[in-house]
Enzyme design. Structure first.
Site, PDB file in Angstrom:
ATOM      1  CB  ALA A 172      -0.833   0.024   1.223  1.00  0.00           C
TER       2      ALA A 172
ATOM      3  CG  HIS B 258     -47.590  19.454  10.268  1.00  0.00           C
ATOM      4  ND1 HIS B 258     -48.605  19.008   9.707  1.00  0.00           N
ATOM      5  CD2 HIS B 258     -48.029  20.313  11.418  1.00  0.00           C
ATOM      6  CE1 HIS B 258     -49.985  19.350  10.477  1.00  0.00           C
ATOM      7  NE2 HIS B 258     -49.506  20.217  11.343  1.00  0.00           N
TER       8      HIS B 258
END
Length: 461
Positions: free
Chosen positions: A9, A362
């Site tokens: 890596a 709401h």
């Protein structure tokens, strides 16, 4: 047989054209190199050594606790990279698997089978191969009449008959550990790139009379190496399909699997339905019998059983059993929605607790607040929690009622069974069984119409 793994890596990955180190680019919520290391860990090796270079600190942070690390100061080829692990592995007996960190699709099952085949065959080296539909650009596996591996021929070096071979080198190898380190000492860099190639080890071992074999895996797609954004997208597509199919085998329904984006570490219970256009990320856990509708995004959250999420966003929060939210609502981090609570249209909750069976219908903002159970919060209610410098907390007791259009200016305490009249601005505590009204008194002025500038307009008479 003791098992060891070396993960390469250290490459920069210039073709990604990115500030981010290549192996740290994510596929379904995990860095590519983390996918590789996690697959390797599943075969229970005695040691995993990751060779790092560019972006070493970032790689070590991602893989902390999962791997040892060795720095490759100068990138001089794959053979040179493996040589860096000499101090960790050279004295050990067993088998060493070498894999690159930009191949996130390899599975632990493939690694396990490679180790097993290597041991059963008594090989000094075993190459992991696959049948490629289009082998162009890959190293070809050349075998003798008995099926023994003779060599790996690269695209640029192959003869016409060799380039017809579709069995390719995936770049993954399993070596007898002692044979590997003995052969690495003989690898040179007399080539056009001036690099030390790991593939040269195969020829060195074969000439020494050692057995070199190959294990052909059935799924070519696992071998996909990611070198650019196009390959990254392809790896993500394959991984996503694998993840979603795994959930479906476990009893989860996907309405459109191709458009459901589920990270690798997500858990989902059976009989849950996931519609298309849903994103579920990080370590989210979703229970059974839930419905997650299109347009929903859930990040690192805990969702109980029987929960409905309708086109809403949930971040780092908890929704207990039999709750529902949406459409178009937003749970911001550190929110807790207790059993049976309802959050309706356009509700935003931040760092707040909503009690059992409480309803927030709401157009409401609830921030830095604790709401008890069985409360009704009317339309357009705002918990005003910020004075421009500090955030303040408000508490609302059980079975209270907050009328539409009200503003609660924190910090205040509203007791159990309190009633707040619609359109009130509440700045003081409200006691148990009290009703609070805080708004201007309505005044109706008789015959005021005729004083308006529009009073002479026929349309207004």
């Amino acid at each position: 047989m003791e098992k060891y793994v070396v993960v390469l890596a250290a490459g920069k990955g210039t073709r990604m054209k990115s500030k981010l180190y290549k192996v740290l680019h994510q596929v379904c919520g995990k860095a590519m190199v983390e996918h590789v290391v996690d697959a390797a860990r599943a075969v229970k090796p005695s040691k995993i050594v990751t060779i790092v270079g560019h972006g070493a600190e970032d790689v070590e942070k991602v893989l902390a606790g999962k791997s040892e690390f060795v720095m490759q100061e100068e990138q001089l080829g794959t053979g040179h990279a493996v040589m860096q692990a000499e101090g960790q592995l050279a004295a050990l007996e067993g088998a060493t698997l070498v894999v690159t960190g930009d191949t996130p699709l390899f599975t632990s099952e493939t690694f396990e089978k490679l180790f097993a085949y290597h041991e059963e065959e008594g090989n000094a080296a075993t190459v992991l191969t696959a049948e490629a539909p289009d082998p162009f650009g890959y190293g070809r596996i050349i075998r003798d009449d008995q099926g023994n591996v003779l060599r790996i021929v690269e695209q640029k070096d192959g003869k016409p008959e060799e380039l017809k071979v579709k069995e390719i080198n995936t770049g993954v190898f399993c070596f007898d550990n002692q044979d590997l380190w003995a052969a690495l000492k003989q690898v040179g860099n007399d080539n056009s790139q001036g690099e030390y190639y790991l593939t040269d080890v195969l020829e060195i071992l074969r000439k020494a009379g050692k057995k070199v074999g190959a294990y052909k895996m059935p799924d070519f797609s696992e071998s996909l190496g990611v070198n650019d954004r196009i390959a990254l997208a392809e790896a993500t597509r394959i991984m996503q399909r694998r993840i979603n199919e795994g959930h479906m085998r476990d009893g989860v329904t996907f309405i459109d699997p191709a458009t459901a984006y589920i990270d690798a570490d997500v858990e989902i219970g059976n009989d849950t339905v996931i519609e298309g256009g849903v994103t579920i990320k990080v370590h989210t856990v979703i229970g059974s019998d839930c419905l997650i509708t299109s347009g929903s995004r859930i990040v690192d959250s805990q969702i109980g059983n029987g929960v409905t999420v309708t086109s809403s966003t949930i971040e780092e929060s908890i929704m207990e059993d039999n709750t529902d939210i949406g459409p178009n609502s937003h749970l911001r981090p550190k929110s807790l929605i207790k059993r049976g609570a309802h959050l309706g249209n356009f509700v935003e909750v931040k760092k707040a607790e909503i009690g059992e069976n409480t309803k927030v219908g709401h157009l409401t903002y609830v921030g830095d607040a604790t709401l008890g159970k069985d409360i009704n919060v009317g339309c357009g209610v705002i918990f005003s929690n910020f004075d421009g410098v500090k955030k303040f907390h408000t508490t609302v007791g059980d079975k209270s009622f907050i009328g539409a259009g009200s503003t609660l200016v924190s910090p205040i305490n509203v007791a159990d069974h309190a009633f707040i009249a619609a359109d009130s601005t509440i700045t003081k505590d409200v006691g148990k069984y009290e009703m609070a009204i805080a708004r201007g008194r309505q005044v109706n002025k008789k015959d005021y119409w005729h004083k308006l500038p529009l009073s002479e307009d026929e349309e207004w008479k």
